[in-house]
Design a protein around this motif. Structure first.
Motif, PDB file in Angstrom:
ATOM      1  N   GLU A  79       9.442  -2.666  -8.438  1.00 56.72           N
ATOM      2  CA  GLU A  79       8.429  -1.513  -8.729  1.00 56.72           C
ATOM      3  C   GLU A  79       6.870  -2.032  -8.549  1.00 56.72           C
ATOM      4  OE1 GLU A  79       8.527  -2.139 -13.596  1.00 56.72           O
ATOM      5  OE2 GLU A  79       9.467  -0.370 -12.640  1.00 56.72           O
ATOM      6  N   HIS A  80       6.108  -0.974  -8.473  1.00 55.00           N
ATOM      7  CA  HIS A  80       4.771  -1.222  -8.554  1.00 55.00           C
ATOM      8  C   HIS A  80       4.420  -2.151  -9.572  1.00 55.00           C
ATOM      9  CE1 HIS A  80       4.479   1.618  -5.300  1.00 55.00           C
ATOM     10  NE2 HIS A  80       4.792   2.577  -6.094  1.00 55.00           N
ATOM     11  N   VAL A  81       3.365  -2.993  -9.165  1.00 55.35           N
ATOM     12  CA  VAL A  81       2.679  -3.745 -10.389  1.00 55.35           C
ATOM     13  C   VAL A  81       1.057  -3.534 -10.231  1.00 55.35           C
ATOM     14  CG1 VAL A  81       2.161  -6.181 -11.149  1.00 55.35           C
ATOM     15  CG2 VAL A  81       4.357  -5.824  -9.950  1.00 55.35           C
ATOM     16  N   CYS A 134       0.888  -1.156   0.013  1.00 55.18           N
ATOM     17  CA  CYS A 134      -0.116   0.049  -0.184  1.00 55.18           C
ATOM     18  C   CYS A 134       0.915   1.246   0.035  1.00 55.18           C
ATOM     19  CB  CYS A 134      -0.919   0.158   1.406  1.00 55.18           C
ATOM     20  SG  CYS A 134      -1.930   1.437   1.267  1.00 55.18           S
ATOM     21  N   THR A 135       0.347   2.189  -0.861  1.00 55.79           N
ATOM     22  CA  THR A 135       1.240   3.409  -0.798  1.00 55.79           C
ATOM     23  C   THR A 135       0.878   4.556  -0.550  1.00 55.79           C
ATOM     24  OG1 THR A 135       1.166   3.440  -3.248  1.00 55.79           O
ATOM     25  CG2 THR A 135       3.222   2.520  -2.475  1.00 55.79           C
ATOM     26  N   ARG A 136      -0.359   4.328   0.132  1.00 53.90           N
ATOM     27  CA  ARG A 136      -1.182   5.373   0.576  1.00 53.90           C
ATOM     28  C   ARG A 136      -0.549   6.476   1.702  1.00 53.90           C
ATOM     29  NH1 ARG A 136      -6.005   7.643  -1.621  1.00 53.90           N
ATOM     30  NH2 ARG A 136      -6.825   6.110  -2.866  1.00 53.90           N
ATOM     31  N   PRO A 193       5.041  10.954  -8.913  1.00 54.85           N
ATOM     32  CA  PRO A 193       6.237  10.467  -9.177  1.00 54.85           C
ATOM     33  C   PRO A 193       6.782   9.845  -7.718  1.00 54.85           C
ATOM     34  CG  PRO A 193       6.123  12.617 -10.086  1.00 54.85           C
ATOM     35  CD  PRO A 193       4.899  12.478  -9.367  1.00 54.85           C
ATOM     36  N   CYS A 194       7.836   8.822  -8.088  1.00 57.30           N
ATOM     37  CA  CYS A 194       8.460   8.286  -6.820  1.00 57.30           C
ATOM     38  C   CYS A 194       9.449   9.310  -5.996  1.00 57.30           C
ATOM     39  CB  CYS A 194       9.407   7.160  -7.403  1.00 57.30           C
ATOM     40  SG  CYS A 194      10.474   6.442  -6.324  1.00 57.30           S
ATOM     41  N   TYR A 195       9.165   9.086  -4.791  1.00 55.86           N
ATOM     42  CA  TYR A 195      10.147  10.046  -3.915  1.00 55.86           C
ATOM     43  C   TYR A 195      11.211   9.112  -3.124  1.00 55.86           C
ATOM     44  CZ  TYR A 195       5.563   8.975  -1.434  1.00 55.86           C
ATOM     45  OH  TYR A 195       4.599   8.505  -1.301  1.00 55.86           O
ATOM     46  N   ASP A 196      11.411   8.003  -3.750  1.00 54.93           N
ATOM     47  CA  ASP A 196      12.437   7.196  -3.306  1.00 54.93           C
ATOM     48  C   ASP A 196      12.541   6.924  -1.904  1.00 54.93           C
ATOM     49  OD1 ASP A 196      14.992   5.667  -3.299  1.00 54.93           O
ATOM     50  OD2 ASP A 196      16.016   7.624  -3.347  1.00 54.93           O
ATOM     51  N   CYS A 197      11.431   6.021  -1.403  1.00 57.18           N
ATOM     52  CA  CYS A 197      11.563   5.699   0.180  1.00 57.18           C
ATOM     53  C   CYS A 197      12.372   4.495   0.283  1.00 57.18           C
ATOM     54  CB  CYS A 197      10.205   5.291   0.538  1.00 57.18           C
ATOM     55  SG  CYS A 197       9.420   4.000  -0.233  1.00 57.18           S
ATOM     56  N   GLY A 198      12.651   4.082  -0.838  1.00 54.23           N
ATOM     57  CA  GLY A 198      13.758   2.916  -0.687  1.00 54.23           C
ATOM     58  C   GLY A 198      13.018   1.680  -0.876  1.00 54.23           C
ATOM     59  N   ALA A 199      11.734   1.511  -0.934  1.00 52.08           N
ATOM     60  CA  ALA A 199      11.066   0.109  -0.809  1.00 52.08           C
ATOM     61  C   ALA A 199      11.154  -0.561  -2.446  1.00 52.08           C
ATOM     62  CB  ALA A 199       9.692   0.125  -0.501  1.00 52.08           C
ATOM     63  N   CYS A 200      11.383   0.428  -3.317  1.00 54.88           N
ATOM     64  CA  CYS A 200      11.425  -0.174  -4.711  1.00 54.88           C
ATOM     65  C   CYS A 200      12.843   0.012  -5.055  1.00 54.88           C
ATOM     66  CB  CYS A 200      10.505   0.352  -5.693  1.00 54.88           C
ATOM     67  SG  CYS A 200       8.725   0.531  -5.319  1.00 54.88           S
ATOM     68  N   THR A 201      13.260   1.127  -5.059  1.00 55.40           N
ATOM     69  CA  THR A 201      14.511   1.672  -5.417  1.00 55.40           C
ATOM     70  C   THR A 201      15.732   0.695  -4.878  1.00 55.40           C
ATOM     71  OG1 THR A 201      14.156   3.253  -3.825  1.00 55.40           O
ATOM     72  CG2 THR A 201      14.091   3.727  -6.295  1.00 55.40           C
ATOM     73  N   GLY A 202      15.531   0.295  -3.565  1.00 55.26           N
ATOM     74  CA  GLY A 202      16.318  -0.514  -2.931  1.00 55.26           C
ATOM     75  C   GLY A 202      16.523  -2.017  -3.239  1.00 55.26           C
ATOM     76  N   ASP A 236       0.427   9.783  -2.714  1.00 57.64           N
ATOM     77  CA  ASP A 236       0.529   8.356  -2.917  1.00 57.64           C
ATOM     78  C   ASP A 236       1.337   8.241  -4.159  1.00 57.64           C
ATOM     79  OD1 ASP A 236       0.065   5.693  -3.961  1.00 57.64           O
ATOM     80  OD2 ASP A 236      -1.718   5.660  -2.892  1.00 57.64           O
ATOM     81  N   CYS A 237       2.644   7.428  -3.945  1.00 56.08           N
ATOM     82  CA  CYS A 237       3.477   7.626  -5.379  1.00 56.08           C
ATOM     83  C   CYS A 237       2.823   6.570  -6.111  1.00 56.08           C
ATOM     84  CB  CYS A 237       4.807   6.937  -4.615  1.00 56.08           C
ATOM     85  SG  CYS A 237       4.846   5.282  -3.722  1.00 56.08           S
ATOM     86  N   ARG A 238       1.848   5.733  -6.152  1.00 56.44           N
ATOM     87  CA  ARG A 238       1.411   4.982  -7.164  1.00 56.44           C
ATOM     88  C   ARG A 238       0.978   5.790  -8.616  1.00 56.44           C
ATOM     89  NH1 ARG A 238      -3.098   1.402  -4.775  1.00 56.44           N
ATOM     90  NH2 ARG A 238      -2.346   2.593  -3.147  1.00 56.44           N
ATOM     91  N   THR A 261       5.099  -3.277   3.600  1.00 56.76           N
ATOM     92  CA  THR A 261       4.700  -4.189   2.391  1.00 56.76           C
ATOM     93  C   THR A 261       4.763  -3.535   1.158  1.00 56.76           C
ATOM     94  OG1 THR A 261       2.365  -3.544   2.825  1.00 56.76           O
ATOM     95  CG2 THR A 261       3.180  -5.573   4.110  1.00 56.76           C
ATOM     96  N   ARG A 262       5.564  -2.375   1.096  1.00 59.22           N
ATOM     97  CA  ARG A 262       5.785  -1.920  -0.213  1.00 59.22           C
ATOM     98  C   ARG A 262       6.439  -2.435  -1.081  1.00 59.22           C
ATOM     99  NH1 ARG A 262       6.154   4.608   0.492  1.00 59.22           N
ATOM    100  NH2 ARG A 262       4.245   4.944   1.788  1.00 59.22           N
ATOM    101  N   PRO A 263       6.264  -2.552  -2.564  1.00 63.96           N
ATOM    102  CA  PRO A 263       5.563  -1.750  -3.382  1.00 63.96           C
ATOM    103  C   PRO A 263       4.159  -2.453  -3.500  1.00 63.96           C
ATOM    104  CG  PRO A 263       7.221  -2.921  -4.622  1.00 63.96           C
ATOM    105  CD  PRO A 263       7.483  -3.040  -3.110  1.00 63.96           C
TER     106      PRO A 263
HETATM  107  S1  SF4 Z   1      10.380   3.543  -3.854  1.00 64.48           S
HETATM  108 FE1  SF4 Z   1       9.319   4.906  -4.936  1.00 64.48          FE
HETATM  109  S2  SF4 Z   1       7.591   4.160  -5.856  1.00 64.48           S
HETATM  110 FE2  SF4 Z   1       8.330   2.446  -4.371  1.00 64.48          FE
HETATM  111  S3  SF4 Z   1       7.195   2.862  -2.654  1.00 64.48           S
HETATM  112 FE3  SF4 Z   1       8.826   4.142  -2.330  1.00 64.48          FE
HETATM  113  S4  SF4 Z   1       8.365   6.245  -2.878  1.00 64.48           S
HETATM  114 FE4  SF4 Z   1       6.743   4.616  -3.863  1.00 64.48          FE
END
Ligand code: SF4
Lengths: 658, 239
Positions: free
Chosen positions: A612-614, A273-275, A599-608, A594-596, A286-288
């Motif tokens: 990515e979101h599906v 959830c990205t709310r 644009p992504c603000y790089d919380c790390g959950a995907c980028t790390g 909501d980053c869904r 539990t992101r993304p």
């Molecule tokens: S890395 Fe970016 S797109 Fe992924 S959950 Fe975090 S903010 Fe959202």
């Protein structure tokens, strides 16, 4: 291996709800045991009625039984009357599938989803005749594993487990089985338990607490580091399955013979959830977002209803109305061929009129009640917690609900949130009163039930640094609400026991010093602590005192930016500086979109993790303006500075020294 | 109006589920087996099924009955009792087996009213066959036997002697006996466990199984399952 059934059936007549212990559910698997396989006992340390529907446990149950190198059975915490009989007759904890003793399994895997069950973990270990502390176990004993959301801070119970698994379990249980079954094939002397644990520690997502050392100084944690061993990582990263489609589990959901909670077909439609609600740990860890394809959902529902005979299906996730094109999924599910009416439910409704229309379409037959969770009483506070629902969103939702035939509306709120003032607290009653006014336009006697929970700051959320409200402060707020609610006809107020909130708070962000506290509470009979008839705050307070620990230190004080947190060596992907920034934004009443859909603000959950979101649609759902940027523009006048938090803190502190 | 009456079992581990659980299982079973049960009207519609005499949790049975209300169409088109019984049987969980189906008219007595007696098989431990025979002959030689029973919070003393129709040893074991006993159900069900406890508090019942539920007509003992498998259809519906 032998079944304990013959002994059990002699006294099942004498215990409450004997159906809890018989197994035999539709969907139960006949386990194929063999000496080479890793045998798992999956334990939900709460009653059968609560534990059986747990989807996480059911998913692993199927996956492990499908594999060649593993086999799994299930167990739940026996109720107090049962455990008394079992101890009297020297019967250990047993599986409900084939009623074999827990001690005969290779792996005892606990699903921990709430803090108050920790003492039940000890109870189950003791009933299994397994030493409570990891350090006291040898190669004869099962490996004790913990999974579930609580393992994001396993430190309070770290001494009792051998392994904690972080994140999605689908893949890692297979990897553990592989290593374990290989280890098992070795002969006597080579069966070195610590060697096995070291090997398992090499798996991503696997944390072996005994390989890490904690250092405390002046009552504060100063470090958690691997003991001088090679190949042990400093930070354990959570596991994420990137594609839900590859895991259409449970394929054969268990249909219990007796009544349980959530007694219906459950189909998980997305994970993550990205709310970005700042109080919500589940959303953060539990992101993304990973949606299941629509066709797969529809086919899982169809097959599931046919097989189970249920006439109700819940499309589960943390925020189901946000699924891309949820309306289409629902209408497809509802129009399928069946001889009786099917009702569909979404576990968490978004607060807007569109969602209510959807709900009305779903539950043609059953108009019981609708629940909305605005979480906070004022728009200002909702910006602080990033639950971006305007008053008008709520009013439109309830208008729609009342006008479409519902007479009961339930509203869920938290108290004790950061920056909360009495005006915010009383805003809860205000919203409820306005809701009732809307209701009166449509019904003679509409009703609103307001449920109030006490906020517990959780690890891996922006509020992990926040000093929790004291027991007294929460109680004061409850009385404030109670007095205000008294005068309003049709308003019913319910609240969570603030003493339980205190204990949840201690454990939520606690560390290894709590092991003896858990042991003492358990020893004095403090099990089933999430059940109000068994919860006993004095057991906890006394145990803390005996261990020279202050609740203030664990819960009530605000934590500093550079302070070592007990879960710093574990990671849900989220960058600590992202969380800190989000915490500062919260204090400035600033929402985050909501980053869904932005644009992504790089919380790390995907980028790390390179994921990515599906999602099937990159467009925000119809009617769901919240968190898409449109809402954040509204009213932003009142700012609360950190200094006010400090005042609140003092207030709380004065409450501690009763 | 007519309904489908099904005789089914409750044996083994599943004997520990309660009456409400059995009802829920039937609701799901009918949907699984695609039996178009009628639904009640109103706020929260539920399938119209009704059960006979309750079976205490923990007792087994080979003679449970359920009435399923169905639209008249169900009995007309290719009604095949065997297929229906098999379909239901497959949909029931382990331990619950559908043995027979029959058709009854809803104007007939309800199951509870129709049944006059139950035959029970009871496994008793801690007594020899000789010992039991003695107890039995003492029982049948007296004219009355009063039992205290709780009903709606009040203790009632009732004479149940006339409800004891028969009681015989069916099998002898090294540590006890298995008996068969027919007990009347009117005005109130007499449970074999209560009866045995009253006769001799030392007797330990290990297992109780309901073998039959019976309607008594003169000397005849009839199963409450009037089978009328190929009902003649009213002409206007056929047309
Ligand atoms: S890395 Fe970016 S797109 Fe992924 S959950 Fe975090 S903010 Fe959202």
């Amino acid at each position: 291996m032998s079944s304990l059934w013959d002994e059990l059936e002699q006294f099942l007549d004498d215990v409450e709800k004997p159906a809890r212990y018989i197994g035999g559910e539709d969907g139960a698997i006949d386990p194929e045991h063999s000496p080479e396989k890793a045998s798992w006992l999956l334990i939900y340390p709460d009653t059968y009625e609560i534990g059986l529907p747990n989807q996480g446990l059911q998913i692993l149950y199927e996956i492990l039984n499908e594999r060649d190198d593993s086999v799994a059975e299930r167990s739940y915490a026996p109720w107090v009357d049962m455990s008394r009989e079992m101890r009297k007759r020297k019967i250990p904890l047993f599986s409900v599938d084939t009623h074999r003793a827990a001690g005969e399994f290779d792996i005892l895997a606990f699903n921990l989803s709430a803090e108050l069950v920790y003492t039940n973990l000890l109870e189950c270990l003791d009933l299994s005749d397994v030493p409570l502390y990891s350090k006291d176990r040898n190669a004869e004993h099962p490996i004790v594993i913990a999974g579930g959301h609580c393992t994001y801070n396993p430190e309070p119970f770290a001494d009792f487990i051998d392994i904690a698994v972080l994140g999605d379990g689908e893949e890692v249980v297979g990897e553990i089985s592989e290593i374990f079954s290989h280890w098992k094939s070795k002969s006597g002397k080579e069966l070195d338990r610590s060697g096995l644990l070291r090997e398992l520690a090499g798996l991503a997502g696997v944390y072996v607490p005994s390989l890490y050392e904690t250092t405390f100084s002046k009552g504060r944690l100063v470090s958690i580091l691997p003991k001088v061993e090679k190949n042990i990582t400093n930070v354990i990263e959570k596991r994420t399955i990137s594609d839900l489609e590859a895991w259409p589990y449970p394929k054969n959901q268990l249909v219990p013979l007796t009544e349980v909670v959530h007694d219906r077909l459950n189909v998980e439609i997305f994970r993550g959830c990205t709310r970005g609600c700042r109080f919500c740990q589940a959303g953060m860890i539990t992101r993304p977002v990973r949606e299941r394809p629509r066709e797969q959902i529809v086919s899982m529902v169809e097959k599931g209803l046919k097989r189970t005979g249920y006439d109700e299906v819940s499309l589960t996730s943390l925020s189901s109305a946000d699924f891309s094109g949820i309306e289409n999924v629902i209408s497809e599910v509802m129009t399928q061929d069946s001889c009786s009416p099917v009702s569909v439910s979404l576990p968490s409704l978004r607060v807007d009129a569109f969602t209510v229309d959807t709900a009305s379409q779903m539950q043609q037959a059953r108009r019981t009640g609708l629940t909305f969770a605005p979480e906070a009483g004022t728009w200002r506070l909702r910006q602080v917690i990033n639950k971006l629902i305007s008053d008008d969103d709520l009013f439109a939702a309830v208008e729609s609900a009342y006008s479409q035939g519902w007479r009961r509306v339930k509203l869920y709120f938290l108290i004790g949130l950061p920056t909360e003032t009495d005006e915010d607290t009383l805003g809860i009653v205000d919203l409820a009163e306005k809701t009732l006014e809307i209701g009166r336009k449509h019904h003679k006697s509409p009703s609103v039930t307001v449920s109030v929970g006490g906020f517990v700051p959780k690890p891996y959320t922006p509020f992990q640094w926040f000093g929790q409200n004291t027991e007294q402060e929460l109680l004061r707020k409850i009385y404030l609400l109670r007095d205000a609610a008294k005068k309003i006809r049709g308003l019913k107020l319910k609240w969570h026991d603030s003493r339980a909130t205190v204990v949840e708070g201690i454990l939520s962000r606690g560390d290894r010093r709590l092991a003896p506290v858990l042991e003492k509470v358990w020893q004095k009979g403090g099990i089933f602590q999430e059940w109000s008839e068994y919860f006993d705050i004095d057991l906890w307070k006394n145990a803390m005192e005996e261990e020279d620990l202050l609740i203030e230190d664990f819960s009530y004080r605000h934590r500093d930016e550079d302070e070592v947190l007990p879960w710093d060596h574990l990671s849900a992907g989220l960058h600590k500086d992202f969380l800190w920034q989000d915490w500062r934004d919260a204090l400035n009443n600033q929402g985050l979109e909501d980053c869904r859909w932005t644009p992504c603000y790089d919380c790390g959950a995907c980028t790390g993790y390179g994921t990515e979101h599906v999602v099937a649609s990159a467009v925000p759902p119809a009617g769901g303006s919240q968190g898409t940027g449109a809402a954040s523009q509204q009213g932003n006048e009142i700012t609360v500075s950190i200094s006010e938090i400090e005042t609140v803190k003092n207030l709380q502190a004065s409450g501690v020294n009763e | 109006m007519r309904c489908l009456r099904v005789r089914y079992t409750k044996r083994g581990k599943i004997r520990f589920i309660g009456h409400r659980d059995v009802a829920r299982i039937w609701e799901r079973t009918l949907r699984k087996a695609n039996i178009p049960v009628l639904y009640s009207q109103g706020f929260s519609p539920h399938p119209r099924i009704s059960f006979g005499l309750a079976l205490p949790t923990g007792f087994e049975s080979e003679a449970e009955y359920v009435d399923i209300y169905l639209g008249e169409e169900f009995f007309l088109k290719d009604f095949d009792a065997e297929l229906i019984q098999q379909g239901i049987d497959r949909a029931l969980p382990t331990g619950m087996d559908a043995l027979k189906v029959g058709i009854v008219s809803t104007s007939e007595d309800s199951l509870q009213e129709a049944v006059d007696a139950c035959v029970w098989e009871v496994r008793i431990s801690g007594i020899s066959a000789e010992g039991f025979k003695k107890i039995r002959s003492e029982l049948f030689s007296c004219d009355s036997l009063s039992i205290e029973r709780e009903r709606k919070g009040k203790i009632l003393v009732e004479d149940v002697r006339s409800q004891i129709h028969s009681m015989d040893i069916a099998e002898e074991h090294t540590d006890g006996v298995t008996i068969l006993t027919e007990l009347g159900t009117k005005p109130r069900v007499l449970r074999p466990t209560d009866l045995l406890k009253r006769i001799n508090s030392e007797l330990r019942t290990v297992r109780v199984l309901r073998k039959e539920q019976l309607t008594l007509q003169g000397n005849q003992r009839i199963e409450p399952l009037s089978i009328e498998l190929h009902p003649a259809a009213p002409a206007e519906v056929l047309a």
